[in-house]
Motif scaffolding. Structure first.
Motif, PDB file in Angstrom:
ATOM      1  N   LEU A 113     -16.425 -13.489  26.053  1.00 27.24           N
ATOM      2  CA  LEU A 113     -15.846 -14.485  24.777  1.00 27.24           C
ATOM      3  C   LEU A 113     -16.006 -15.941  25.536  1.00 27.24           C
ATOM      4  O   LEU A 113     -16.465 -16.727  24.660  1.00 27.24           O
ATOM      5  N   ALA A 114     -16.181 -16.289  26.582  1.00 26.30           N
ATOM      6  CA  ALA A 114     -16.301 -17.580  27.189  1.00 26.30           C
ATOM      7  C   ALA A 114     -17.966 -17.871  26.969  1.00 26.30           C
ATOM      8  O   ALA A 114     -17.991 -19.128  26.415  1.00 26.30           O
ATOM      9  N   ALA A 115     -18.662 -16.948  27.190  1.00 26.24           N
ATOM     10  CA  ALA A 115     -20.144 -17.428  27.017  1.00 26.24           C
ATOM     11  C   ALA A 115     -20.200 -17.374  25.634  1.00 26.24           C
ATOM     12  O   ALA A 115     -21.226 -18.268  24.993  1.00 26.24           O
ATOM     13  N   VAL A 116     -19.856 -16.649  24.624  1.00 24.31           N
ATOM     14  CA  VAL A 116     -19.894 -16.817  23.224  1.00 24.31           C
ATOM     15  C   VAL A 116     -19.654 -18.052  22.661  1.00 24.31           C
ATOM     16  O   VAL A 116     -20.220 -18.804  21.927  1.00 24.31           O
ATOM     17  N   THR A 117     -18.315 -18.588  23.188  1.00 26.26           N
ATOM     18  CA  THR A 117     -17.931 -19.887  22.995  1.00 26.26           C
ATOM     19  C   THR A 117     -18.592 -21.119  23.313  1.00 26.26           C
ATOM     20  O   THR A 117     -18.723 -22.120  22.613  1.00 26.26           O
ATOM     21  N   ALA A 118     -19.091 -20.805  24.653  1.00 27.31           N
ATOM     22  CA  ALA A 118     -19.935 -21.930  25.227  1.00 27.31           C
ATOM     23  C   ALA A 118     -21.587 -21.983  24.601  1.00 27.31           C
ATOM     24  O   ALA A 118     -22.313 -23.017  24.561  1.00 27.31           O
ATOM     25  N   THR A 119     -22.012 -20.901  24.187  1.00 27.11           N
ATOM     26  CA  THR A 119     -23.512 -20.951  23.484  1.00 27.11           C
ATOM     27  C   THR A 119     -23.480 -20.505  22.167  1.00 27.11           C
ATOM     28  O   THR A 119     -22.537 -20.107  21.536  1.00 27.11           O
ATOM     29  N   SER A 120     -24.593 -20.385  21.594  1.00 28.30           N
ATOM     30  CA  SER A 120     -24.516 -20.038  20.154  1.00 28.30           C
ATOM     31  C   SER A 120     -25.367 -18.567  20.273  1.00 28.30           C
ATOM     32  O   SER A 120     -26.711 -18.561  20.253  1.00 28.30           O
ATOM     33  N   ALA A 121     -24.543 -17.384  20.704  1.00 29.84           N
ATOM     34  CA  ALA A 121     -25.251 -16.139  20.985  1.00 29.84           C
ATOM     35  C   ALA A 121     -25.435 -15.566  19.578  1.00 29.84           C
ATOM     36  O   ALA A 121     -24.959 -15.722  18.559  1.00 29.84           O
ATOM     37  N   ASP A 122     -26.553 -14.694  19.637  1.00 29.26           N
ATOM     38  CA  ASP A 122     -26.955 -14.050  18.495  1.00 29.26           C
ATOM     39  C   ASP A 122     -26.884 -12.603  18.294  1.00 29.26           C
ATOM     40  O   ASP A 122     -26.890 -11.765  17.554  1.00 29.26           O
ATOM     41  N   LEU A 123     -26.565 -11.983  19.733  1.00 34.94           N
ATOM     42  CA  LEU A 123     -26.336 -10.762  19.634  1.00 34.94           C
ATOM     43  C   LEU A 123     -25.178 -10.208  20.977  1.00 34.94           C
ATOM     44  O   LEU A 123     -25.408 -10.967  21.996  1.00 34.94           O
ATOM     45  N   ILE A 124     -24.408  -9.387  20.756  1.00 35.82           N
ATOM     46  CA  ILE A 124     -23.442  -8.953  21.868  1.00 35.82           C
ATOM     47  C   ILE A 124     -24.013  -7.456  22.198  1.00 35.82           C
ATOM     48  O   ILE A 124     -23.898  -6.636  21.339  1.00 35.82           O
ATOM     49  N   LEU A 125     -24.270  -7.210  23.499  1.00 39.52           N
ATOM     50  CA  LEU A 125     -24.282  -5.610  24.053  1.00 39.52           C
ATOM     51  C   LEU A 125     -22.941  -5.549  24.975  1.00 39.52           C
ATOM     52  O   LEU A 125     -22.915  -5.999  25.842  1.00 39.52           O
ATOM     53  N   ALA A 126     -22.249  -4.774  24.555  1.00 44.54           N
ATOM     54  CA  ALA A 126     -20.794  -4.462  25.225  1.00 44.54           C
ATOM     55  C   ALA A 126     -20.627  -3.013  25.414  1.00 44.54           C
ATOM     56  O   ALA A 126     -20.711  -2.119  24.852  1.00 44.54           O
ATOM     57  N   ASP A 127     -19.927  -2.709  26.706  1.00 43.87           N
ATOM     58  CA  ASP A 127     -19.555  -1.730  27.481  1.00 43.87           C
ATOM     59  C   ASP A 127     -18.214  -1.487  26.720  1.00 43.87           C
ATOM     60  O   ASP A 127     -17.419  -2.724  26.362  1.00 43.87           O
ATOM     61  N   LEU A 128     -17.392  -0.204  26.709  1.00 40.35           N
ATOM     62  CA  LEU A 128     -16.236  -0.357  25.971  1.00 40.35           C
ATOM     63  C   LEU A 128     -15.007  -0.269  27.230  1.00 40.35           C
ATOM     64  O   LEU A 128     -14.025  -1.044  26.897  1.00 40.35           O
ATOM     65  N   GLN A 129     -15.524   0.373  28.331  1.00 39.52           N
ATOM     66  CA  GLN A 129     -14.386   0.386  29.297  1.00 39.52           C
ATOM     67  C   GLN A 129     -14.922  -0.785  30.476  1.00 39.52           C
ATOM     68  O   GLN A 129     -15.545  -0.409  31.235  1.00 39.52           O
ATOM     69  N   MET A 130     -14.096  -1.697  30.544  1.00 37.93           N
ATOM     70  CA  MET A 130     -14.164  -2.848  31.547  1.00 37.93           C
ATOM     71  C   MET A 130     -12.791  -3.340  31.968  1.00 37.93           C
ATOM     72  O   MET A 130     -11.906  -3.260  31.048  1.00 37.93           O
ATOM     73  N   PRO A 131     -12.647  -3.745  33.248  1.00 43.51           N
ATOM     74  CA  PRO A 131     -11.439  -4.299  33.699  1.00 43.51           C
ATOM     75  C   PRO A 131     -11.055  -5.637  32.843  1.00 43.51           C
ATOM     76  O   PRO A 131     -12.053  -6.118  32.136  1.00 43.51           O
TER      77      PRO A 131
END
Length: 188
Positions: A113-131
């Motif tokens: 979320l911090a990276a998305v806020t700081a940059t103009s991301a075009d796509l997110i690849l995300a795992d579901l289970q993270m701490p």
């Protein structure tokens, strides 16, 4: 890639060109065999491949079928990877070579979320289970319109906010590229 196939048969009347893509439909008066499923299924398969199948025809002169399929590697600007497994982030980074212009690796949803806020991301690849901030919470907090692909090792359905879901144990560069092309094409 464009493939054209033409015949010199009886042709299809102009008013029937879209109807022949309906299941079980056959042009009235035509004495042909078959079930009327070939063209509907061919068009559906073309769509699944992000392509298009069209017909042009002139009565008495024949028909031309045109199949257009995407070719080449898709291209996406900035991709944020959110996964707590550093080794898997490296695997994704390697798969995205030549596809993504810029990669930002994050270990959890909060960093993503911090990276998305700081940059103009075009796509997110995300795992579901993270701490910390898990993948489902990350997806809920993403800006509207930012596409997200879930890549998980668990057998579960895609969250509503996910544009697609891929399984880690079945992931290949080709599958990832195909999914990115489909997701990015759907946002344009």
């Amino acid at each position: 890639v464009e493939i054209q196939v033409s015949d010199t048969g009886t042709g299809i009347p102009a008013g029937q060109l879209e109807r022949v893509f309906e299941e079980f439909y056959q042009v009235p008066g035509a004495k042909r065999g078959g079930t009327g499923l070939g063209l509907p299924y061919a068009r559906r398969l073309a769509g699944l491949l992000d392509g298009e199948l069209t017909l042009t025809s002139e009565a008495g002169r024949g028909t031309t079928a045109v199949l257009n399929l995407p070719h080449g590697t898709p291209s996406v600007g900035t991709v944020v990877i959110a996964d707590d497994d550093a080794a898997f982030r490296r695997v994704l980074t390697a798969m995205l070579t030549g596809i993504a212009d810029r990669l930002i690796e994050t270990a959890d949803g909060g960093e993503a979320l911090a990276a998305v806020t700081a940059t103009s991301a075009d796509l997110i690849l995300a795992d579901l289970q993270m701490p910390g901030v898990d993948g489902k919470t990350l997806l809920d907090r993403l800006p509207a319109g930012l596409p997200a692909i879930v890549i998980t090792g668990h057998d579960e359905p895609a969250p509503p906010r996910a544009a697609a879901l891929l399984r880690k144990d079945e992931l290949t560069r080709e599958r990832l590229a195909f999914t990115i092309r489909r997701v990015i094409r759907g946002t344009r």
